[in-house]
Design a protein around this motif. Structure first.
Motif, PDB file in Angstrom:
ATOM      1  N   LYS A  59      46.826  48.215  33.579  1.00  0.00           N
ATOM      2  CA  LYS A  59      45.902  47.362  32.830  1.00  0.00           C
ATOM      3  C   LYS A  59      44.584  48.072  32.564  1.00  0.00           C
ATOM      4  N   PHE A 265      39.562  41.518  31.404  1.00  0.00           N
ATOM      5  CA  PHE A 265      38.855  40.875  32.511  1.00  0.00           C
ATOM      6  C   PHE A 265      39.033  39.356  32.534  1.00  0.00           C
ATOM      7  N   LEU A 266      39.077  38.725  31.378  1.00  0.00           N
ATOM      8  CA  LEU A 266      39.161  37.264  31.343  1.00  0.00           C
ATOM      9  C   LEU A 266      40.598  36.758  31.290  1.00  0.00           C
ATOM     10  N   ASP A 268      43.643  38.863  31.628  1.00  0.00           N
ATOM     11  CA  ASP A 268      44.556  39.538  32.548  1.00  0.00           C
ATOM     12  C   ASP A 268      44.036  39.597  33.982  1.00  0.00           C
ATOM     13  N   GLY A 269      42.793  39.179  34.200  1.00  0.00           N
ATOM     14  CA  GLY A 269      42.243  39.160  35.552  1.00  0.00           C
ATOM     15  C   GLY A 269      42.022  40.522  36.160  1.00  0.00           C
ATOM     16  N   LEU A 270      41.704  41.515  35.333  1.00  0.00           N
ATOM     17  CA  LEU A 270      41.475  42.873  35.840  1.00  0.00           C
ATOM     18  C   LEU A 270      40.204  42.921  36.685  1.00  0.00           C
ATOM     19  N   SER A 271      40.291  43.567  37.831  1.00  0.00           N
ATOM     20  CA  SER A 271      39.115  43.832  38.660  1.00  0.00           C
ATOM     21  C   SER A 271      39.082  45.328  38.950  1.00  0.00           C
TER      22      SER A 271
END
Length: 285
Positions: A59, A265-266, A268-271
Motif C-alpha cells: 500500500k 490513509f483514509l 485503506d487505513g495506511l499507517s
C-alpha cells in the motif's frame, strides 16, 4: 558524551533503515531525471523496483510511486514561478491577462485526465502495474515517437520559442502581439500550420492534448511523452507542446498525489512506519 536525545536518534536508525533511505535516494534520482523526459517516470520506477526493492508495504509503495513526483512538480513551480505568476510585479496588465489565459488552458486540458483517472485508477493499478506492461509500453511509445518525428520532423521552432518567452515571461514584440490573438506559426512537414504559443492554443486542441494525456494512466506510458506526441499530431510546435506538457503536470500531479494520499490513509487505513516516513521524505527531496 552525546545527550539523551542524540543517543535516542543514533540508536533508532538501524543499518537496515539507512539502506532503505539509500534506495529511496536512488528512486528519487530516477524520478527526477525521467519526469521531464518523454519517457515514463512511473514505469522506470516500477522497473527499478524489480532490481532494488524497497522493504515497505504494498500500500505504501503504491502511494509512494505517485507522491514522490511532487518533488519534480515543486521544481517546475520554482523554475517557472515568474512565467506562471499572473500577479508578478514585473508584469503589466496585458502580460497578466496572457498568463491567466495560459492557466485557463492548462485547467481545461486537465479535465479529460481528471475524469479518466478518477474512474479507472484502481482498475489500472490492479491489472497493469507490472514490469511486462511497462516494458511493452516503453517500446510502443518509442516507436510512436520515431514515426511522429518522421511525419512531423524538420519543423523550425525558433519562432515558437521566441513567442513562448514573450507571452509568458512578459516581453513585448510584434510576433507576440500577433500570436496572442491566435496566430499560427510555421508549417509542419505536411504543410499544416503550427500553433506557436501556449496562450494561442484553441480549446479543441487543448482538450485533444488533454485526451492524449489520459494514455499515461497505463504504466510505462510517459505523461509528458503522450502530451508532446498529441501536441505534435494536432499541429503544435515542439517547444509549445513540451512547455504545455510541463504546465499540465502541475494540477494533474498535485491532484493525483492528493487522491493517492486520501485513498491510502483514509480509505485503506495506511499507517507509516518510521522507515516509510523517511523513505517518502528522502524520495521527494
Amino acid at each position: 558524551m552525546p545527550d539523551r536525545a542524540e543517543s535516542l536518534f543514533v540508536y533508532t536508525i538501524s543499518p537496515m533503515d539507512i539502506i532503505e533511505l539509500l534506495k529511496a535516494l536512488l528512486i528519487g534520482i530516477v524520478e527526477g531525471v525521467t519526469e521531464w523526459l518523454p519517457i515514463s517516470s512511473t514505469g522506470h520506477m516500477i522497473l527499478f523496483d524489480e532490481f532494488v526493492k524497497l522493504d515497505v508495504s504494498p500500500k505504501f509503495l503504491e502511494m509512494f510511486l505517485v507522491v514522490i513526483q511532487l518533488g519534480a512538480i515543486m521544481a517546475v513551480l520554482l523554475l517557472y514561478f515568474h512565467r506562471l505568476n499572473p500577479f508578478s510585479p514585473r508584469k503589466d496588465r496585458a502580460e497578466r491577462r496572457v498568463t491567466l489565459r495560459v492557466w485557463g488552458r492548462v485547467l481545461i486540458g486537465c479535465i479529460p485526465a481528471a475524469i479518466v483517472g478518477f474512474l479507472l485508477d484502481d482498475w489500472m493499478e490492479a491489472h497493469f502495474f507490472n514490469a511486462v506492461v511497462v516494458a511493452c509500453a516503453l517500446v510502443l511509445y518509442g516507436v510512436a515517437f520515431i514515426l511522429v518525428e518522421r511525419l512531423k520532423g524538420g519543423t523550425s521552432v525558433e519562432k515558437a520559442g521566441d513567442f513562448a518567452d514573450s507571452t509568458i515571461i512578459g516581453k513585448h514584440s510584434p510576433s507576440a502581439t500577433k500570436s496572442a490573438a491566435g496566430a499560427e506559426g510555421s508549417a509542419d512537414g505536411g504543410g499544416q500550420p503550427l500553433t506557436d504559443a501556449v496562450a494561442a492554443l484553441s480549446i479543441p486542441k487543448v482538450l485533444g492534448i488533454g485526451a492524449f494525456q489520459c494514455l499515461a494512466i497505463v504504466p510505462g506510458t510517459s505523461r509528458s511523452g503522450s502530451t508532446i506526441l498529441g501536441g505534435l499530431i494536432l499541429g503544435v510546435s515542439r517547444t509549445v507542446a513540451a512547455e504545455f506538457s510541463f504546465f499540465l503536470a502541475i494540477p494533474v500531479m498535485l491532484g493525483w498525489s492528493l487522491l493517492k494520499v486520501v485513498k491510502a490513509f483514509l480509505l485503506d487505513g495506511l499507517s507509516l512506519t518510521a522507515t516509510e516516513g523517511g523513505v517518502l521524505v528522502v524520495g521527494i527531496v
